[in-house]
Design a protein around this motif. Sequence first.
Motif, PDB file in Angstrom:
ATOM      1  N   ASP A 216       0.809  -1.209   0.000  1.00 54.79           N
ATOM      2  CA  ASP A 216       0.000   0.000   0.000  1.00 54.79           C
ATOM      3  C   ASP A 216       0.844   1.261   0.000  1.00 54.79           C
ATOM      4  N   ARG A 217       2.134   1.123  -0.363  1.00 55.93           N
ATOM      5  CA  ARG A 217       3.009   2.288  -0.394  1.00 55.93           C
ATOM      6  C   ARG A 217       4.276   1.956  -1.175  1.00 55.93           C
ATOM      7  N   ASP A 218       4.929   2.992  -1.673  1.00 52.78           N
ATOM      8  CA  ASP A 218       6.216   2.789  -2.328  1.00 52.78           C
ATOM      9  C   ASP A 218       7.248   2.334  -1.299  1.00 52.78           C
ATOM     10  N   PHE A 219       8.195   1.508  -1.773  1.00 52.96           N
ATOM     11  CA  PHE A 219       9.316   1.130  -0.906  1.00 52.96           C
ATOM     12  C   PHE A 219      10.477   2.078  -1.206  1.00 52.96           C
ATOM     13  N   ILE A 220      11.005   2.680  -0.158  1.00 49.41           N
ATOM     14  CA  ILE A 220      12.105   3.631  -0.308  1.00 49.41           C
ATOM     15  C   ILE A 220      13.275   3.197   0.560  1.00 49.41           C
ATOM     16  N   LEU A 221      14.463   3.237  -0.030  1.00 44.73           N
ATOM     17  CA  LEU A 221      15.694   2.979   0.701  1.00 44.73           C
ATOM     18  C   LEU A 221      16.623   4.161   0.443  1.00 44.73           C
ATOM     19  N   GLU A 222      17.111   4.770   1.508  1.00 45.09           N
ATOM     20  CA  GLU A 222      18.018   5.901   1.364  1.00 45.09           C
ATOM     21  C   GLU A 222      19.417   5.477   1.782  1.00 45.09           C
ATOM     22  N   ILE A 223      20.382   5.738   0.910  1.00 46.52           N
ATOM     23  CA  ILE A 223      21.782   5.383   1.180  1.00 46.52           C
ATOM     24  C   ILE A 223      22.607   6.660   1.213  1.00 46.52           C
ATOM     25  N   ASP A 224      23.350   6.848   2.277  1.00 44.19           N
ATOM     26  CA  ASP A 224      24.215   8.023   2.390  1.00 44.19           C
ATOM     27  C   ASP A 224      25.465   7.848   1.543  1.00 44.19           C
ATOM     28  N   LYS A 225      25.897   8.936   0.954  1.00 45.82           N
ATOM     29  CA  LYS A 225      27.070   8.883   0.086  1.00 45.82           C
ATOM     30  C   LYS A 225      28.323   8.624   0.923  1.00 45.82           C
ATOM     31  N   PRO A 226      29.129   7.599   0.550  1.00 42.40           N
ATOM     32  CA  PRO A 226      30.372   7.343   1.277  1.00 42.40           C
ATOM     33  C   PRO A 226      31.333   8.529   1.137  1.00 42.40           C
ATOM     34  N   LYS A 227      32.132   8.745   2.146  1.00 44.55           N
ATOM     35  CA  LYS A 227      33.083   9.845   2.127  1.00 44.55           C
ATOM     36  C   LYS A 227      34.083   9.656   0.983  1.00 44.55           C
ATOM     37  N   GLY A 228      34.317  10.696   0.226  1.00 48.67           N
ATOM     38  CA  GLY A 228      35.287  10.637  -0.865  1.00 48.67           C
ATOM     39  C   GLY A 228      34.738  10.101  -2.164  1.00 48.67           C
ATOM     40  N   TYR A 229      33.487   9.743  -2.200  1.00 50.82           N
ATOM     41  CA  TYR A 229      32.912   9.172  -3.419  1.00 50.82           C
ATOM     42  C   TYR A 229      32.794  10.265  -4.482  1.00 50.82           C
ATOM     43  N   ILE A 230      33.324  10.001  -5.697  1.00 53.16           N
ATOM     44  CA  ILE A 230      33.239  10.982  -6.788  1.00 53.16           C
ATOM     45  C   ILE A 230      32.561  10.420  -8.020  1.00 53.16           C
ATOM     46  N   GLY A 231      32.289   9.122  -8.013  1.00 54.59           N
ATOM     47  CA  GLY A 231      31.670   8.498  -9.175  1.00 54.59           C
ATOM     48  C   GLY A 231      32.193   7.087  -9.360  1.00 54.59           C
ATOM     49  N   GLU A 232      31.834   6.449 -10.452  1.00 54.69           N
ATOM     50  CA  GLU A 232      32.276   5.077 -10.710  1.00 54.69           C
ATOM     51  C   GLU A 232      32.169   4.793 -12.201  1.00 54.69           C
ATOM     52  N   GLY A 233      32.905   3.775 -12.638  1.00 50.66           N
ATOM     53  CA  GLY A 233      32.864   3.436 -14.057  1.00 50.66           C
ATOM     54  C   GLY A 233      33.130   1.958 -14.284  1.00 50.66           C
ATOM     55  N   TYR A 234      32.447   1.401 -15.278  1.00 50.54           N
ATOM     56  CA  TYR A 234      32.591  -0.010 -15.616  1.00 50.54           C
ATOM     57  C   TYR A 234      32.655  -0.146 -17.129  1.00 50.54           C
ATOM     58  N   TRP A 235      33.285  -1.206 -17.583  1.00 50.78           N
ATOM     59  CA  TRP A 235      33.202  -1.518 -19.000  1.00 50.78           C
ATOM     60  C   TRP A 235      32.896  -2.996 -19.155  1.00 50.78           C
ATOM     61  N   ALA A 236      32.338  -3.341 -20.302  1.00 48.34           N
ATOM     62  CA  ALA A 236      32.005  -4.732 -20.604  1.00 48.34           C
ATOM     63  C   ALA A 236      31.985  -4.893 -22.119  1.00 48.34           C
ATOM     64  N   ASN A 237      32.018  -6.115 -22.545  1.00 40.92           N
ATOM     65  CA  ASN A 237      32.006  -6.392 -23.980  1.00 40.92           C
ATOM     66  C   ASN A 237      30.594  -6.315 -24.529  1.00 40.92           C
ATOM     67  N   ASP A 238      30.518  -5.918 -25.805  1.00 43.57           N
ATOM     68  CA  ASP A 238      29.260  -5.944 -26.550  1.00 43.57           C
ATOM     69  C   ASP A 238      29.579  -6.520 -27.922  1.00 43.57           C
ATOM     70  N   GLY A 239      29.587  -7.851 -28.002  1.00 48.96           N
ATOM     71  CA  GLY A 239      30.052  -8.491 -29.226  1.00 48.96           C
ATOM     72  C   GLY A 239      31.533  -8.233 -29.392  1.00 48.96           C
ATOM     73  N   GLU A 240      31.907  -7.672 -30.528  1.00 51.43           N
ATOM     74  CA  GLU A 240      33.318  -7.364 -30.770  1.00 51.43           C
ATOM     75  C   GLU A 240      33.658  -5.953 -30.328  1.00 51.43           C
ATOM     76  N   SER A 241      32.714  -5.240 -29.817  1.00 49.91           N
ATOM     77  CA  SER A 241      32.950  -3.878 -29.363  1.00 49.91           C
ATOM     78  C   SER A 241      32.979  -3.837 -27.831  1.00 49.91           C
ATOM     79  N   THR A 242      33.072  -2.640 -27.324  1.00 50.41           N
ATOM     80  CA  THR A 242      33.104  -2.450 -25.882  1.00 50.41           C
ATOM     81  C   THR A 242      32.113  -1.358 -25.514  1.00 50.41           C
ATOM     82  N   VAL A 243      31.526  -1.484 -24.349  1.00 48.83           N
ATOM     83  CA  VAL A 243      30.592  -0.467 -23.881  1.00 48.83           C
ATOM     84  C   VAL A 243      30.989  -0.078 -22.459  1.00 48.83           C
ATOM     85  N   ALA A 244      30.891   1.213 -22.170  1.00 48.45           N
ATOM     86  CA  ALA A 244      31.300   1.715 -20.850  1.00 48.45           C
ATOM     87  C   ALA A 244      30.145   2.443 -20.176  1.00 48.45           C
ATOM     88  N   LEU A 245      30.026   2.213 -18.890  1.00 50.08           N
ATOM     89  CA  LEU A 245      29.084   2.958 -18.048  1.00 50.08           C
ATOM     90  C   LEU A 245      29.904   3.851 -17.133  1.00 50.08           C
TER      91      LEU A 245
END
Length: 750
Positions: A216-245
Amino acid sequence: MNSEIGLTSLSGEQVALKSVDITATLTGVLSEVEIKQQYKNNSSNNIETVYTFPLPIDAVLTSLEVELNDDALQGHVTAHKGAEENYEDAIISGDTAVLLSKTADGLYCINLGNLLAEQEAVISIRYAQLHHWQGDSLRFYLPTTIAPKYGEPQKNSIAEHQVPQQSLSASYNLNFSITVDGLLAGAAINSPTHNLAYQVTDQTMRISLKHPQPMDRDFILEIDKPKGYIGEGYWANDGESTVALTSFIPQLDSSQNPAIKYQARCIKIVVDCSGSMAGDSIEQARIALLQIVNLLNAQDYFNIIIFGSNHQQLFNESVIADSNNISLAKQKLNVLAANLGGTEMQSALSAAYHSKTLPHLPTDLLLITDGQTWDEDALIANAERSEHRHFVVGVGCAVSEAFLSKLAKVTGGASEFVTPNEQMNKRILQHFKRIKQTRIHNPQLCLSDKYSAPLCFDPLPTHKSTIFLGDTVNLLSHYEGYPPATADFYFEGEFNEAKNENEIYGATITLTHKQNDNGLIARLAAHERLMGLDTNKATALAEKYQLLTKHTSYILVKVNDNSGQLPIPQLQQIPHQIPAGQSGLGSVIGESSGVVCQGVPTYSSESMPDLDCLAIPAFLRQQFDDTPIKVHNLTRLQAKNHHSLAESLNSEFTPNNDMGMSEFDIYDIEELGEKETIIEILYQLEHTGYHEQKLVAAWLSLYNEFNPDNQFSRHVIRLIRVLCKELDVSADLINTVKEAMKQELAPQTI
């Protein structure tokens, strides 16, 4: 797994949805969620369940699986029209089929057709989602119910059987657990909506509900930002190419020390005071508004417009935020009530757009609402043309997140959502930071590798959303060559007022290979690319990457033994629970136990569904039994005054009367309201030797194609399919009729 529960209608039939179990994993900004819906048909008839349910607006569905008795079936994505044809063919053939479609942003519909008597099914839907840091917290959001909305669902092009239903007697329990991995496993985590149990092992935190809780309500989870966090990045294959997040949080460190001179603004505040806001939502709105007027600078201008069925402006035009005007505003806000009736949001927003203010004064609009209106498309289109940035505060236990997010995004604004137990002042302050900050522009992403030449890449998509300092920018990039070691994100802004020249700011993050990706990042990147493609290309790309979109659907079919004699399945639309605290239904403010709805409900008459037995859809009041299928009585049909063939058949053949359709001749449909032109064409074809009843059945199967504004209902179309099958109407005959109609009717209007 929780015990069998589910809705029992007032007349005693059990609705087939028994339980919903949800598990999730959250790794950085990426989550993967699995929803298991368990169904059981306790009736003695075959049924079709239709369940329209919400998901986050940026959810990307990745799989559909069904356990049916001892069989495990995997759905696949195909163009929607073909998927729907396959589904309908399976239904009239007596096979069991599942169709999962996207009806609108954040709204999906799953059809489970021909669930046989006493049969059970478990439908598993998985989706992935990229989250955003907003200020110092990340908000994991999962909608579980849909509130009643004001207006006409047809404005959003939702089919009648897909319109979400609500019932006071609906009662579903939710089981939920989430595993948080990596850096976030050590962060402070809490939920303002549900009681949770926490368990930490190694570098993983497992969070679950202390006990099953109502949906009967939305589920909400709040996570505090860790100290020093500036972002993140990942890469993975997409066939013969590569894709990055890559995920960045644009911000300025103290060494850059920009000098920002505040510029006076005009802020037009629009507040929803409709009946659906009664209870917790209007209390939240009052708190928010008092904080907002306190945050205005003395040189700012403002106005307040409240609305329900009508709107009222506090001032005739925008006024300066001096002490006298602020005092007048507070007097009005202290008696704010949700007593203005319906949710006519458009007239209120139009009044705000035209509320006079000083020329050349930067002007923004701040909207506080639960967003419960069906007039979404028109509101978004008008907002986009308004030249006002919309900063939205969505309030309530089941806010219309998809609509309000899109409303803010298309105007270059931003949205914040606040459940009754969240800190309103934190969200309001976050919005004011955005409103007052200097705009940043020309964002650029650069993937680089220090061991090789710069890589050639194609950022997907070109980032068009407004970027605010402190808010996440997620980018998906597809490229050729070796994976990069780092990624840089740059942006510009006129922060240095003294020199009045642009400065370039940015950040660099390290990219790591995402293990056990199973093509997920590639699919997320493909999903982003869909926005820039035409329908044909978008459909082809969605089929290649198996993505559910507005042009594609999931479909799976299980062929049943001895299924040829099954009747048309009886429809069961799965109703939602009324959101707690919505429309004055008690309160959830300050909840800390399993008690979910306190106080005596008070009902508002304008936006709630009927709250007596009439609120229960007719199909829930219908007794399922073994009564033989009835065949239409043509004499009775002829006795009525019909204006069109569609009107005649739609009124006579409904899911509630179990009426079967027997063959018609040309005279029959003439009597039922078919137009003379059509009758003449059919007679001409009959004179060339075609079977009369087959000709009529073939024409009926084409009717909606030639009458887009006056169509047969879904149920009538299904009966016509059965009729064509019984008469063995061939595809060649249907095509012959179609070509004859096109040739004869080309210069006319049918």
